[in-house]
Write an enzyme that holds these catalytic residues in place. Structure first.
Site, PDB file in Angstrom:
ATOM      1  N   ARG A  53       0.874  -1.175   0.000  1.00  0.00           N
ATOM      2  CA  ARG A  53       0.000   0.000   0.000  1.00  0.00           C
ATOM      3  C   ARG A  53       0.911   1.225   0.000  1.00  0.00           C
ATOM      4  NH1 ARG A  53       2.494   1.651   3.660  1.00  0.00           N
ATOM      5  NH2 ARG A  53       0.998   3.345   3.841  1.00  0.00           N
ATOM      6  N   GLY A  54       0.297   2.407  -0.029  1.00  0.00           N
ATOM      7  CA  GLY A  54       1.098   3.617  -0.229  1.00  0.00           C
ATOM      8  C   GLY A  54       1.147   3.882  -1.722  1.00  0.00           C
ATOM      9  N   ALA A  55       0.847   5.143  -2.103  1.00  0.00           N
ATOM     10  CA  ALA A  55       0.655   5.446  -3.520  1.00  0.00           C
ATOM     11  C   ALA A  55       1.821   5.006  -4.414  1.00  0.00           C
ATOM     12  CB  ALA A  55       0.370   6.948  -3.677  1.00  0.00           C
ATOM     13  N   ARG A  90      -7.766  -0.248  -6.385  1.00  0.00           N
ATOM     14  CA  ARG A  90      -7.936   0.829  -5.404  1.00  0.00           C
ATOM     15  C   ARG A  90      -8.161   2.136  -6.170  1.00  0.00           C
ATOM     16  NH1 ARG A  90      -4.170   1.133  -0.322  1.00  0.00           N
ATOM     17  NH2 ARG A  90      -6.016   2.244   0.427  1.00  0.00           N
ATOM     18  N   GLN A 203      -1.705   2.334  10.125  1.00  0.00           N
ATOM     19  CA  GLN A 203      -0.432   2.319   9.384  1.00  0.00           C
ATOM     20  C   GLN A 203       0.663   3.057  10.153  1.00  0.00           C
ATOM     21  OE1 GLN A 203      -3.412   3.076   8.034  1.00  0.00           O
ATOM     22  NE2 GLN A 203      -3.521   2.591   5.871  1.00  0.00           N
ATOM     23  N   ASP A 244      -1.725  10.850  -1.647  1.00  0.00           N
ATOM     24  CA  ASP A 244      -2.179   9.799  -2.564  1.00  0.00           C
ATOM     25  C   ASP A 244      -2.553  10.365  -3.916  1.00  0.00           C
ATOM     26  OD1 ASP A 244      -2.737   8.540   0.261  1.00  0.00           O
ATOM     27  OD2 ASP A 244      -2.548   6.935  -1.226  1.00  0.00           O
ATOM     28  N   ASN A 254      -5.061  12.566   1.052  1.00  0.00           N
ATOM     29  CA  ASN A 254      -4.173  11.642   1.774  1.00  0.00           C
ATOM     30  C   ASN A 254      -5.020  10.889   2.806  1.00  0.00           C
ATOM     31  OD1 ASN A 254      -1.444  10.672   2.226  1.00  0.00           O
ATOM     32  ND2 ASN A 254      -1.527  11.713   4.194  1.00  0.00           N
ATOM     33  N   LYS A 255      -4.378  10.026   3.548  1.00  0.00           N
ATOM     34  CA  LYS A 255      -5.077   9.167   4.509  1.00  0.00           C
ATOM     35  C   LYS A 255      -6.030   9.967   5.398  1.00  0.00           C
ATOM     36  CE  LYS A 255      -4.932   5.658   4.661  1.00  0.00           C
ATOM     37  NZ  LYS A 255      -5.948   4.824   3.971  1.00  0.00           N
TER      38      LYS A 255
HETATM   39  O1  MRU Z   1      -4.370   3.300   2.435  1.00  0.00           O
HETATM   40  P1  MRU Z   1      -2.880   3.440   2.275  1.00  0.00           P
HETATM   41  O2  MRU Z   1      -2.099   2.819   3.396  1.00  0.00           O
HETATM   42  O3  MRU Z   1      -2.416   2.988   0.909  1.00  0.00           O
HETATM   43  O4  MRU Z   1      -2.638   4.997   2.360  1.00  0.00           O
HETATM   44  C1  MRU Z   1      -1.329   5.508   2.259  1.00  0.00           C
HETATM   45  C2  MRU Z   1      -1.262   6.961   2.477  1.00  0.00           C
HETATM   46  O5  MRU Z   1      -2.251   7.634   2.678  1.00  0.00           O
HETATM   47  C3  MRU Z   1       0.098   7.597   2.345  1.00  0.00           C
HETATM   48  O6  MRU Z   1       0.211   8.706   3.193  1.00  0.00           O
HETATM   49  C4  MRU Z   1       0.273   8.057   0.896  1.00  0.00           C
HETATM   50  O7  MRU Z   1       0.082   7.011  -0.001  1.00  0.00           O
HETATM   51  C5  MRU Z   1       1.591   8.649   0.658  1.00  0.00           C
HETATM   52  S1  MRU Z   1       2.802   7.377   0.646  1.00  0.00           S
HETATM   53  C6  MRU Z   1       4.279   7.948   0.191  1.00  0.00           C
END
Ligand code: MRU
Length: 367
Positions: A53-55, A90, A203, A244, A254-255
């Site tokens: 996960r993470g963009a 996603r 996370q 994201d 973002n999250k």
């Molecule tokens: O749902 P996730 O864990 O994929 O969300 C990740 C985030 O929101 C991160 O902050 C974002 O992707 C930036 S990662 C460099």
């Protein structure tokens, strides 16, 4: 980055040219398990179920997913099918669409016999570029940390608050928000990180606390609701979060919970920066609140809390009445006016259309 002294990346291709390995992030922090992706479906499941996960890491995994598919069947039908399957995993992080578009545009004109090798090389390039980009983000963000350090007594900690995991586990290496932190730490600056737990999937608690700890960075875990309090009491010098999807006008998706941190930072005069690779910018979108699709995930992520019990067994507990209705919004949008700036691989800019276009004129113009 390092795990107990050994260098790791979050994703890597095996020498057989048809297998990709990942760290299963759903098992962290209590177990360190790697998985081998050998089919397109493996890659789609890894993204959808958040083993990765993470963009940026989602984008890299998608590129390898297409490469795996091309090894088995390099037809145009399979190219289209693999794009569609991976794209549907996603909805919010734009790096997924970016990586798939780049890959498909490269492969489509090629003869079928050349597609698999080209796809593998391209996925590897996406990974290498991600590492370089995040290192550059860190170099620019380090300047902000040094400025703060210069105003403090020698040895006085520089406290940085971050949300979710925008660390090396969310990218191929370095992370985005954590890259300046790692570089400051490696230079001997006394950085301390406030780690938001980041409900519902934690996370921050399970990934950011883990990776900072393994690299030896001083940090403290707080509940999401504590961010405003620590800012009010002068315990935060700087907030840095990831993104994201960033709009062409500088809004950042973002999250979930990022927006509330930005509000608290504004109220308390704490600088609030977003660290992002340009692959996170969706140049086709301006209004983040109205135009970015927000992923809604299964309610059990809120009603059930995973962890480890006193006997060391991994388990899950129900934290609300069994049939409680739950809404699980995974992301929110922070409007550009709440940010002090965007830290990109080309430098720091104002969170605005002019700011982004100034650093990336060719991309802003092409959109
Ligand atoms: O749902 P996730 O864990 O994929 O969300 C990740 C985030 O929101 C991160 O902050 C974002 O992707 C930036 S990662 C460099």
């Amino acid at each position: 980055m390092k795990i107990d002294g050994k260098a790791y990346r979050s994703i890597w291709a095996e020498d057989d040219g048809k297998t990709v390995s990942i760290i299963d992030q759903t098992r962290m922090p209590h177990s360190f398990v790697t998985h081998q992706l050998t089919t397109l479906e493996d890659a789609a499941i890894a993204i959808r179920d958040m083993q990765v996960r993470g963009a940026p890491l989602i984008g890299a995994t998608a590129a390898y997913g297409v490469a795996i598919a091309m090894r088995k069947d390099p037809s145009s039908r399979m190219l289209g099918d693999s794009y569609d399957l991976l794209h549907a995993t996603r909805p919010t992080a734009i790096n997924l669409r970016w990586a798939l578009d780049e890959t498909a545009n490269l492969l489509r004109p090629l003869p079928e016999a050349e597609r698999a090798d080209a796809a593998w090389a391209h996925a590897a390039r996406i990974c290498e570029e991600d590492v370089e980009t995040n290192h550059a983000i860190g170099k620019h963000g380090l300047g902000l940390i040094k400025e703060i350090a210069a105003k403090k007594a020698p040895g006085e900690p520089i406290s940085i608050l971050t949300h979710c995991n925008a660390g090396w586990l969310a990218t191929v290496d370095w992370g985005t928000a954590t890259s300046p932190v790692y570089q400051a730490h490696d230079l001997g600056l006394p950085v301390h990180v406030w780690v938001d737990e980041t409900r519902p999937r934690n996370q921050g608690a399970s990934l950011t606390a883990w990776e900072l700890g393994r690299h030896g960075v001083n940090h403290t875990l707080i509940v999401d609701n504590a961010g405003g309090h620590v800012m009010q009491h002068g315990m935060v010098d700087l907030c840095i979060v990831g993104s994201d999807r960033t709009t062409a006008s500088g809004d950042v998706c973002n999250k979930i919970g990022t927006y509330l941190k930005a509000l608290a930072a504004r109220d308390n005069g704490v600088p609030f920066y977003v660290a992002l690779p340009s692959t996170t910018v969706d140049w086709t979108v301006d209004d983040g609140i109205r135009e970015i699709p927000i992923e809604q995930r299964d309610g059990t992520e809120i009603s059930w809390m995973p962890g480890k019990d006193a006997q060391g067994q991994e388990t899950s507990v129900l934290i609300c009445p069994e049939d409680t209705p739950v809404a699980n919004y995974a992301f929110d949008v922070t409007p550009s006016h709440l940010m002090s700036g965007l830290i990109t691989e080309r430098g720091i800019c104002e969170a605005s259309k002019a700011g982004l276009a100034g650093l990336f004129p060719e991309k802003a113009k092409a959109a």
